[in-house]
Write an enzyme that holds these catalytic residues in place. Sequence first.
Site, short mmCIF file in Angstrom:
data_model
loop_
_atom_site.label_atom_id
_atom_site.label_comp_id
_atom_site.label_asym_id
_atom_site.label_seq_id
_atom_site.Cartn_x
_atom_site.Cartn_y
_atom_site.Cartn_z
N GLY A 162 0.84 -1.20 0.00
CA GLY A 162 0.00 0.00 0.00
C GLY A 162 0.87 1.24 0.00
N ARG A 163 0.35 2.30 0.65
CA ARG A 163 1.08 3.58 0.66
C ARG A 163 2.50 3.41 1.20
NH1 ARG A 163 -4.58 5.26 2.56
NH2 ARG A 163 -4.04 3.69 4.10
N ILE A 164 2.62 2.78 2.38
CA ILE A 164 3.96 2.69 3.01
C ILE A 164 4.81 1.62 2.32
CG2 ILE A 164 5.22 2.42 5.18
CD1 ILE A 164 2.61 3.27 6.65
N SER A 183 0.53 -9.35 -1.44
CA SER A 183 -0.72 -8.72 -0.99
C SER A 183 -1.82 -9.56 -1.62
CB SER A 183 -0.80 -7.26 -1.46
OG SER A 183 -0.67 -7.22 -2.87
N ARG A 184 -3.07 -9.30 -1.23
CA ARG A 184 -4.13 -10.15 -1.79
C ARG A 184 -4.35 -9.84 -3.27
NH1 ARG A 184 -8.18 -8.47 2.87
NH2 ARG A 184 -7.21 -6.54 2.20
N ARG A 241 2.08 -4.34 12.64
CA ARG A 241 1.48 -4.52 13.96
C ARG A 241 2.06 -5.81 14.55
NH1 ARG A 241 0.33 -0.05 13.96
NH2 ARG A 241 -1.69 0.99 14.12
N ASP A 265 9.62 -2.98 15.28
CA ASP A 265 9.13 -1.69 15.81
C ASP A 265 7.83 -1.90 16.56
OD1 ASP A 265 9.10 1.20 16.09
OD2 ASP A 265 7.55 1.25 14.55
N GLU A 270 2.12 -4.58 23.37
CA GLU A 270 2.88 -3.36 23.70
C GLU A 270 2.33 -2.71 24.98
OE1 GLU A 270 2.80 -0.85 20.22
OE2 GLU A 270 3.60 -2.45 18.97
N HIS A 288 7.91 1.23 18.96
CA HIS A 288 6.82 1.69 18.08
C HIS A 288 7.01 3.19 17.75
CE1 HIS A 288 2.44 0.78 16.76
NE2 HIS A 288 2.95 1.77 16.02
P1 NAP Z 1 -2.49 0.63 3.03
O1 NAP Z 1 -2.13 1.69 2.06
O2 NAP Z 1 -3.92 0.36 3.32
O3 NAP Z 1 -1.79 -0.73 2.53
C1 NAP Z 1 -2.06 -1.97 3.10
C2 NAP Z 1 -1.45 -3.05 2.22
O4 NAP Z 1 -1.61 -4.31 2.90
C3 NAP Z 1 -2.10 -3.19 0.85
O5 NAP Z 1 -1.12 -3.52 -0.09
C4 NAP Z 1 -3.05 -4.38 1.04
O6 NAP Z 1 -3.27 -5.01 -0.22
C5 NAP Z 1 -2.24 -5.24 2.00
N1 NAP Z 1 -3.09 -6.14 2.78
C6 NAP Z 1 -4.16 -5.80 3.52
N2 NAP Z 1 -4.70 -6.91 4.08
C7 NAP Z 1 -3.94 -7.95 3.68
C8 NAP Z 1 -3.99 -9.36 3.92
N3 NAP Z 1 -4.96 -9.91 4.66
N4 NAP Z 1 -3.04 -10.14 3.36
C9 NAP Z 1 -2.07 -9.60 2.59
N5 NAP Z 1 -1.97 -8.26 2.34
C10 NAP Z 1 -2.89 -7.46 2.87
O7 NAP Z 1 -1.83 0.93 4.44
P2 NAP Z 1 -0.50 1.75 4.79
O8 NAP Z 1 -0.80 3.20 4.87
O9 NAP Z 1 0.58 1.29 3.88
O10 NAP Z 1 -0.25 1.21 6.28
C11 NAP Z 1 -0.09 -0.17 6.52
C12 NAP Z 1 -0.07 -0.49 8.00
O11 NAP Z 1 1.18 -0.11 8.57
C13 NAP Z 1 -1.07 0.25 8.88
O12 NAP Z 1 -2.37 -0.33 8.81
C14 NAP Z 1 -0.46 0.12 10.26
O13 NAP Z 1 -0.90 -1.04 10.92
C15 NAP Z 1 1.04 0.01 9.97
N6 NAP Z 1 1.76 1.21 10.44
C16 NAP Z 1 2.70 1.10 11.43
C17 NAP Z 1 3.39 2.23 11.83
C18 NAP Z 1 4.42 2.19 12.90
O14 NAP Z 1 4.59 3.16 13.61
N7 NAP Z 1 5.15 1.09 13.04
C19 NAP Z 1 3.10 3.47 11.26
C20 NAP Z 1 2.16 3.53 10.26
C21 NAP Z 1 1.49 2.39 9.84
P3 NAP Z 1 -4.54 -5.94 -0.49
O15 NAP Z 1 -5.74 -5.22 0.03
O16 NAP Z 1 -4.51 -6.11 -1.98
O17 NAP Z 1 -4.27 -7.23 0.21
C1 8YV Z 2 0.90 5.62 15.31
C2 8YV Z 2 0.93 3.69 13.72
O1 8YV Z 2 1.83 6.35 15.96
O2 8YV Z 2 -0.19 5.02 12.15
C3 8YV Z 2 -0.08 3.91 12.67
O3 8YV Z 2 -0.74 2.93 12.28
O4 8YV Z 2 1.19 2.62 14.13
C4 8YV Z 2 1.64 4.86 14.28
O5 8YV Z 2 1.95 5.78 13.29
C5 8YV Z 2 0.15 4.83 16.27
O6 8YV Z 2 -0.97 4.30 15.66
C6 8YV Z 2 -0.27 5.71 17.41
O7 8YV Z 2 -1.44 5.25 17.96
#
Ligand code: NAP
Ligand code: 8YV
Length: 329
Positions: A162-164, A183-184, A241, A265, A270, A288
């Site tokens: 996705g975006r990240i 991804s799916r 996550r 991370d 947590e 995190h």
């Molecule tokens: P996004 O743009 O919605 O991208 C999600 C990606 O995951 C898509 O490619 C989606 O493709 C895939 N996906 C979703 N469900 C799936 C499954 N069951 N099996 C395989 N692939 C799957 O989200 P994003 O903005 O990139 O963010 C992704 C996640 O990063 C967030 O939801 C959050 O949990 C995590 N995050 C963590 C931090 C941190 O601080 N560590 C910060 C920001 C975000 P398909 O729908 O085609 O499967």
């Molecule tokens: C946040 C994250 O800091 O955006 C997310 O999904 O994991 C982090 O960027 C966290 O969700 C704070 O609650």
Amino acid sequence: MAAANASSEKVDLLVYGPIRPIIANGFSDRFVLHMAEGRADLERLTPDVLAKTRGMAVTYHTVPADRKALAHFPKLEIVASFGVGYDHVDSAYAREHGIVVTNTPDVLTEEVADVAMGLLIATLREFVKADRFLRSGMWQTQNYPLSAGSLRDRKIGIVGMGRIGQAIGRRLEASRVPVSYHSRNPSPAVKYQHYGNLMEMAEAVDTLVVIVPGGAATAKMINADVLKALGPRGVLINVARGSVVDEPALVAALQSGTILAAGLDVFANEPNVPDELKAMQNVVLLPHIGSASVVTRNAMDQLVVANLKNWFAGKAPLTPVPETPVKGR
Ligand code: NAP
Ligand code: 8YV
């Protein structure tokens, strides 16, 4: 979700989770703010506040805005969640009850990708261990040993494009590292090899960078079999996550040498991190902090405020989640 009418009546909002100054100070006197730092505080809100609350800001992912929490608020119209991941917000309940959920996508994408890339290199090239070596004075008598890991001879599979995931892919491309992804659905935005089957990708690469949403659909998808498929040079980076990884299986794989190393991370429970992980030299552990810089967290706070303000001005929220689309504004 239907449009709310702008009116001169004051709007009661709940800030659910830790207080964030930009959110707490972001509203005019048209709004009345109530605070609940955790679930226990919800039970202490007066019946009058529960009955009047129309909007909620959820300010941290460890605060569960689940069915039980949301059901306290019969007039709730919008839940504005801080963070792009919203697995802690029951969006199915929200949809059933006509409540819109918003998150904070895009404003954190590049920051989190930077952290993923930094964590990957720190894990492979042992930055934290090397820092400890220098500080302990050992450099006075010997050079730091060559790292077993390197980005130079790696094949990387990104789990989630996705975006990240795409922002991480761009960084890896610039580093001239071959990328594939799982991804799916294949993403039209990238040309990397797509694997609909995670096991097949794990067999084809030696490194996984995980960046999918949390929740039931991805729970423990990185399991013992996936880790084994990476092989003894295997490296796992998780910035998604903690729920996405079978944590006991990861500990076992690191202890037994089934994989080489991990950079994490996020964790299953947590802020609790297994003692076994803390004792290992071949893991890099971050609390995190993917989005945790002043500039990015401010942008996230501002987006939470803007979503709520737009809604109560009768306009469309900026970033509704796909489960609760908004029509007619
Ligand atoms: P996004 O743009 O919605 O991208 C999600 C990606 O995951 C898509 O490619 C989606 O493709 C895939 N996906 C979703 N469900 C799936 C499954 N069951 N099996 C395989 N692939 C799957 O989200 P994003 O903005 O990139 O963010 C992704 C996640 O990063 C967030 O939801 C959050 O949990 C995590 N995050 C963590 C931090 C941190 O601080 N560590 C910060 C920001 C975000 P398909 O729908 O085609 O499967
Ligand atoms: C946040 C994250 O800091 O955006 C997310 O999904 O994991 C982090 O960027 C966290 O969700 C704070 O609650």
